[in-house]
Design an enzyme around this catalytic site. Structure first.
Site, PDB file in Angstrom:
ATOM      1  N   ARG A  49       1.067  -1.284  -0.514  1.00  0.00           N
ATOM      2  CA  ARG A  49      -0.054  -0.006  -0.434  1.00  0.00           C
ATOM      3  C   ARG A  49       1.388   0.884   0.317  1.00  0.00           C
ATOM      4  O   ARG A  49       2.012   1.402   0.646  1.00  0.00           O
ATOM      5  CB  ARG A  49      -0.683  -0.243   1.347  1.00  0.00           C
ATOM      6  N   HIS A  65      -1.555   0.568  -9.239  1.00  0.00           N
ATOM      7  CA  HIS A  65      -2.788   0.109  -8.572  1.00  0.00           C
ATOM      8  C   HIS A  65      -2.485  -1.403  -9.391  1.00  0.00           C
ATOM      9  O   HIS A  65      -4.080  -1.536  -8.871  1.00  0.00           O
ATOM     10  CB  HIS A  65      -3.098   0.564  -7.679  1.00  0.00           C
TER      11      HIS A  65
HETATM   12  P1  NDP Z   1      -2.459 -11.389   4.464  1.00  0.00           P
HETATM   13  O1  NDP Z   1      -3.607 -11.054   5.609  1.00  0.00           O
HETATM   14  O2  NDP Z   1      -2.920 -13.104   4.300  1.00  0.00           O
HETATM   15  O3  NDP Z   1      -0.943 -11.666   5.244  1.00  0.00           O
HETATM   16  C1  NDP Z   1       0.059 -10.022   5.842  1.00  0.00           C
HETATM   17  C2  NDP Z   1       1.107 -10.828   6.099  1.00  0.00           C
HETATM   18  O4  NDP Z   1       1.513  -9.255   6.462  1.00  0.00           O
HETATM   19  C3  NDP Z   1       1.423 -11.835   6.997  1.00  0.00           C
HETATM   20  O5  NDP Z   1       2.548 -12.610   6.843  1.00  0.00           O
HETATM   21  C4  NDP Z   1       1.575 -11.058   8.808  1.00  0.00           C
HETATM   22  O6  NDP Z   1       1.926 -11.272   9.385  1.00  0.00           O
HETATM   23  C5  NDP Z   1       2.256  -9.602   7.188  1.00  0.00           C
HETATM   24  N1  NDP Z   1       2.920  -8.685   8.672  1.00  0.00           N
HETATM   25  C6  NDP Z   1       1.286  -8.117   9.101  1.00  0.00           C
HETATM   26  N2  NDP Z   1       1.524  -6.838   9.849  1.00  0.00           N
HETATM   27  C7  NDP Z   1       3.087  -6.822   9.989  1.00  0.00           C
HETATM   28  C8  NDP Z   1       4.107  -6.444  10.836  1.00  0.00           C
HETATM   29  N3  NDP Z   1       3.358  -5.325  11.488  1.00  0.00           N
HETATM   30  N4  NDP Z   1       5.162  -6.882  10.671  1.00  0.00           N
HETATM   31  C9  NDP Z   1       5.459  -7.851  10.191  1.00  0.00           C
HETATM   32  N5  NDP Z   1       4.644  -8.999   9.106  1.00  0.00           N
HETATM   33  C10 NDP Z   1       3.064  -8.589   9.586  1.00  0.00           C
HETATM   34  O7  NDP Z   1      -2.263 -10.589   3.849  1.00  0.00           O
HETATM   35  P2  NDP Z   1      -1.790 -10.783   1.501  1.00  0.00           P
HETATM   36  O8  NDP Z   1      -1.232 -11.646   1.445  1.00  0.00           O
HETATM   37  O9  NDP Z   1      -3.151 -11.524   0.983  1.00  0.00           O
HETATM   38  O10 NDP Z   1      -2.101  -9.970   1.264  1.00  0.00           O
HETATM   39  C11 NDP Z   1      -0.921  -8.245   1.723  1.00  0.00           C
HETATM   40  C12 NDP Z   1      -1.792  -7.348   1.138  1.00  0.00           C
HETATM   41  O11 NDP Z   1      -1.134  -7.117  -0.049  1.00  0.00           O
HETATM   42  C13 NDP Z   1      -3.231  -6.331   1.525  1.00  0.00           C
HETATM   43  O12 NDP Z   1      -3.263  -6.276   2.502  1.00  0.00           O
HETATM   44  C14 NDP Z   1      -2.686  -5.464   0.315  1.00  0.00           C
HETATM   45  O13 NDP Z   1      -2.495  -4.172   0.796  1.00  0.00           O
HETATM   46  C15 NDP Z   1      -1.774  -5.737  -0.774  1.00  0.00           C
HETATM   47  N6  NDP Z   1      -2.581  -5.912  -2.490  1.00  0.00           N
HETATM   48  C16 NDP Z   1      -2.166  -4.892  -2.986  1.00  0.00           C
HETATM   49  C17 NDP Z   1      -2.568  -5.588  -4.723  1.00  0.00           C
HETATM   50  C18 NDP Z   1      -2.580  -4.790  -5.278  1.00  0.00           C
HETATM   51  O14 NDP Z   1      -2.734  -4.938  -6.205  1.00  0.00           O
HETATM   52  N7  NDP Z   1      -0.825  -3.293  -5.319  1.00  0.00           N
HETATM   53  C19 NDP Z   1      -4.224  -6.741  -4.623  1.00  0.00           C
HETATM   54  C20 NDP Z   1      -4.235  -7.131  -3.016  1.00  0.00           C
HETATM   55  C21 NDP Z   1      -3.499  -6.894  -1.934  1.00  0.00           C
HETATM   56  P3  NDP Z   1       1.801 -13.172  10.320  1.00  0.00           P
HETATM   57  O15 NDP Z   1       2.030 -13.514   9.078  1.00  0.00           O
HETATM   58  O16 NDP Z   1       2.655 -13.649  11.504  1.00  0.00           O
HETATM   59  O17 NDP Z   1       0.074 -13.108  10.506  1.00  0.00           O
HETATM   60  C1  OXD Z   2      -6.475  -5.496  -3.589  1.00  0.00           C
HETATM   61  C2  OXD Z   2      -6.598  -4.586  -3.566  1.00  0.00           C
HETATM   62  O1  OXD Z   2      -6.715  -5.394  -1.411  1.00  0.00           O
HETATM   63  O2  OXD Z   2      -7.078  -4.147  -5.102  1.00  0.00           O
HETATM   64  O3  OXD Z   2      -7.393  -6.061  -3.410  1.00  0.00           O
HETATM   65  O4  OXD Z   2      -5.460  -3.343  -3.449  1.00  0.00           O
END
Ligand code: NDP
Ligand code: OXD
Length: 307
Positions: free
Chosen positions: A222, A270
Site C-alpha cells: 500500500r 495499482h
Molecule cells: P495476509 O493478511 O494474508 O498477510 C499479511 C502478512 O503480513 C502476514 O504474513 C503478516 O504476518 C504480515 N504482517 C502484517 N503486519 C506485520 C507487521 N507489523 N510486521 C511483520 N509482518 C506483518 O495478506 P495478503 O498476503 O493477502 O495481502 C497483503 C497485502 O497486499 C494486502 O493487505 C494489500 O495491501 C496488498 N495487495 C495489493 C494489491 C495490489 O494490486 N497492489 C492487490 C492485493 C493485495 P503474520 O503472518 O505473522 O500474521
Molecule cells: C486489493 C487491491 O486489496 O486490489 O485487493 O489492492
C-alpha cells in the site's frame, strides 16, 4: 435473504449471473437498488461508508479486495465480522506481477533500458539466480504464493512476518527484532504487507540503509507504507538501484511528482493484481455457505491486528 453489492457494476453483472446460476435462493442486489433493507444479511463493498448503519439485519461485511485498510472499521459495529477477499485470481495476478518485476531486476533490464536510450551495446555479466537474494515482507496469502514461485527460479528466498512461519526452501524471519538481519541479506525487497499502524511508513531511510548497497525494491503493498522522499534520496545516492512501484500515496500519483521522472523507477497504477470476477463470486458463495452452516469464514480479519 439478500446480498447487497456496492462496487464496479461490470463485475456486479457477472456476479449477478453467477448467483442466479449457483445460488438462486439468494437474492443478489446491486446498490443503489437495495429493495427492503431489512432483507439484507450480507454487504460486499470496497468502501461501504455509512450504508452499514442503514441495514438493521446485516450479519457480515465483505471487502471486495484483499486489503481492508480502505474500510473505516470504527464505523462498522463490533458485532459484525469483516471478511477480506481471498480468491485465486488475486493470487495469480500478484504472482505474475512480482515474478516479472524480480526477473526484470535480476536480468538488469533497467540498465539495458538506459543503455538502449544511449544506443550502447554492452553485455552485463549474467548472475546465477542462486546468488540473488530475494526477500518478501509479508508471508500471508500473497507473500507465500510469490515466494513459492520465485523459489522455482533458484533465487535465495527469504520472508518476514509478524509471527513465525515455516515455508519449504524459504528462510523465514519474524518480528521487528529480526528485521535488520532479514534486510541485510536481501538484494531485492518485495513489499506485500497490509497497511496498518505498524506498517505505515515502514519503507523509510532506515530500512533502505539496512539493505545492501545497490538493492532494489518492488512495492505492491500500500502506498502509505513508502516514504517517497526517503526512496528518492536512496535512489540518488545509489543505495537503492531500482524500484518497481505499484502503489503510491496519494493515488493517482500527481503528474508533477518527482517519482515519475526517475530513470530507474517503474510505476504502475495499482494494477499488480485485482479481484477476478468469476473466482471471487465463487469465493463469496463459499463463505456464505460457511456462514450459514456455522463454519469459520475464509479471510475474516482480526480487528485488533488491523488485517
Ligand atoms: P495476509 O493478511 O494474508 O498477510 C499479511 C502478512 O503480513 C502476514 O504474513 C503478516 O504476518 C504480515 N504482517 C502484517 N503486519 C506485520 C507487521 N507489523 N510486521 C511483520 N509482518 C506483518 O495478506 P495478503 O498476503 O493477502 O495481502 C497483503 C497485502 O497486499 C494486502 O493487505 C494489500 O495491501 C496488498 N495487495 C495489493 C494489491 C495490489 O494490486 N497492489 C492487490 C492485493 C493485495 P503474520 O503472518 O505473522 O500474521
Ligand atoms: C486489493 C487491491 O486489496 O486490489 O485487493 O489492492
Amino acid at each position: 435473504m439478500s446480498v447487497l453489492y456496492k462496487s464496479d457494476p461490470v463485475r456486479g453483472a457477472i456476479w449477478a449471473e453467477r448467483f442466479a446460476q449457483l445460488a438462486p435462493d439468494i437474492a443478489f442486489r446491486m446498490w443503489p437498488d437495495i429493495g427492503d433493507p431489512t432483507e439484507i444479511r450480507y454487504l460486499v463493498a470496497w468502501q461501504p461508508d455509512d450504508l452499514v448503519l442503514t441495514l438493521p439485519n446485516l450479519e457480515v461485511v465483505f471487502s471486495i479486495g484483499s486489503g481492508v485498510d480502505q474500510l473505516d472499521l470504527s464505523r462498522i459495529p463490533a458485532r459484525l465480522p469483516v471478511v477480506r477477499m481471498i480468491e485465486p485470481g488475486i493470487v495469480d495476478g500478484m504472482v505474475e506481477y512480482v515474478t516479472e518485476a524480480v526477473l526484470a531486476i535480476h536480468r538488469d533490464l533497467y540498465d539495458y533500458a538506459l543503455q538502449q536510450q544511449a544506443r550502447i551495446w554492452k553485455p552485463i555479466p549474467l548472475r546465477p539466480a542462486a546468488s540473488r537474494r530475494v526477500g518478501v515482507l509479508g508471508l500471508g496469502v500473497l507473500g507465500t504464493a510469490v515466494l513459492e514461485r520465485l523459489r522455482l527460479f533458484g533465487f535465495a528466498c527469504a520472508g518476514w512476518s509478524r509471527s513465525p512461519h515455516d515455508i519449504d526452501g524459504v528462510e523465514c524471519f519474524a518480528g521487528n527484532a529480526a528485521l535488520d538481519t532479514f534486510l541485510a541479506r536481501t538484494d531485492v525487497l518485495v513489499c506485500l504487507l497490509p497497511l496498518t499502524d505498524a506498517t505505515r511508513g515502514l519503507l523509510d531511510r532506515r530500512v533502505f540503509a539496512a539493505l545492501p548497497e545497490g538493492a532494489s525494491i518492488v512495492h505492491a503493498g500500500r502506498g502509505p507504507q513508502l516514504v517517497t522522499d526517503d526512496l528518492l534520496d536512496a535512489l540518488d545516492r545509489g543505495q537503492i538501484r531500482s524500484a518497481v512501484i505499484d502503489v503510491t500515496d496519494p493515488e493517482p500519483l500527481p503528474a508533477d511528482h518527482p517519482l515519475w521522472s526517475q530513470p530507474r523507477v517503474r510505476i504502475t497504477p495499482h494494477i499488480a493484481s485485482a479481484t477476478s470476477a468469476v473466482t471471487a463470486a465463487d469465493a463469496l458463495l463459499q463463505n456464505l455457505r460457511r456462514h450459514s452452516s456455522g463454519e469459520p469464514m475464509i479471510g475474516e480479519i482480526d480487528r485488533a491486528r488491523g488485517y
